[in-house]
Write a protein that holds these residues in place. Sequence first.
Motif, PDB file in Angstrom:
ATOM      1  N   SER A  24       0.847  -1.140  -0.121  1.00 13.52           N
ATOM      2  CA  SER A  24       0.110   0.164   0.255  1.00 13.52           C
ATOM      3  C   SER A  24       0.917   1.014  -0.112  1.00 13.52           C
ATOM      4  O   SER A  24       0.479   2.239  -0.688  1.00 13.52           O
ATOM      5  CB  SER A  24      -0.905   0.136   1.186  1.00 13.52           C
ATOM      6  N   ALA A  25       1.953   1.195   0.865  1.00 15.44           N
ATOM      7  CA  ALA A  25       2.647   2.356   0.861  1.00 15.44           C
ATOM      8  C   ALA A  25       3.613   2.558  -0.323  1.00 15.44           C
ATOM      9  O   ALA A  25       3.801   3.674  -0.760  1.00 15.44           O
ATOM     10  CB  ALA A  25       3.977   2.329   1.965  1.00 15.44           C
ATOM     11  N   ARG A  26       3.834   1.323  -1.144  1.00 17.98           N
ATOM     12  CA  ARG A  26       4.500   1.617  -2.318  1.00 17.98           C
ATOM     13  C   ARG A  26       3.571   1.999  -3.414  1.00 17.98           C
ATOM     14  O   ARG A  26       4.202   3.073  -4.255  1.00 17.98           O
ATOM     15  CB  ARG A  26       5.045   0.044  -2.826  1.00 17.98           C
ATOM     16  N   GLY A  27       2.393   1.687  -3.359  1.00 19.04           N
ATOM     17  CA  GLY A  27       1.584   2.362  -4.197  1.00 19.04           C
ATOM     18  C   GLY A  27       1.233   3.594  -4.104  1.00 19.04           C
ATOM     19  O   GLY A  27       1.127   4.366  -5.016  1.00 19.04           O
ATOM     20  N   GLN A  28       1.247   4.093  -2.871  1.00 13.05           N
ATOM     21  CA  GLN A  28       1.090   5.475  -2.684  1.00 13.05           C
ATOM     22  C   GLN A  28       2.228   6.326  -3.055  1.00 13.05           C
ATOM     23  O   GLN A  28       1.996   7.577  -3.719  1.00 13.05           O
ATOM     24  CB  GLN A  28       0.553   5.839  -1.179  1.00 13.05           C
ATOM     25  N   ARG A  29       3.239   5.809  -2.805  1.00  8.59           N
ATOM     26  CA  ARG A  29       4.472   6.455  -3.155  1.00  8.59           C
ATOM     27  C   ARG A  29       4.578   6.735  -4.617  1.00  8.59           C
ATOM     28  O   ARG A  29       4.875   7.715  -5.251  1.00  8.59           O
ATOM     29  CB  ARG A  29       5.799   5.878  -2.527  1.00  8.59           C
ATOM     30  N   PHE A  34       4.635   9.801  -9.493  1.00  5.83           N
ATOM     31  CA  PHE A  34       4.076  10.007 -10.619  1.00  5.83           C
ATOM     32  C   PHE A  34       3.401  11.272 -11.046  1.00  5.83           C
ATOM     33  O   PHE A  34       3.584  11.821 -12.105  1.00  5.83           O
ATOM     34  CB  PHE A  34       2.917   8.825 -10.927  1.00  5.83           C
ATOM     35  N   GLY A  35       2.552  11.790  -9.957  1.00  8.94           N
ATOM     36  CA  GLY A  35       1.979  13.275  -9.946  1.00  8.94           C
ATOM     37  C   GLY A  35       3.010  14.291 -10.052  1.00  8.94           C
ATOM     38  O   GLY A  35       2.961  15.256 -10.876  1.00  8.94           O
TER      39      GLY A  35
END
Length: 74
Positions: A24-29, A34-35
Amino acid sequence: MDDEVASGVRAASAPARVAVDRRSARGQRHAVEFGINQLEQFRAVATRYDKLAVRYLATVQIAAIVSGYEAETF
């Protein structure tokens, strides 16, 4: 604790929960990076051309709106 040692039973750890949190942290990071990379496509944002914080914030907001618009059109 002494009863666990005497009976040979160890307390169960929760590695599955830790792995899920890492994913989850990896996906949020990834989403944040990306943004930021999308915003840095605009030269004024990447080089911080505007020196005043208010103007820089406005530049970032305009870049976010334009990049969001471009993402929806494709």
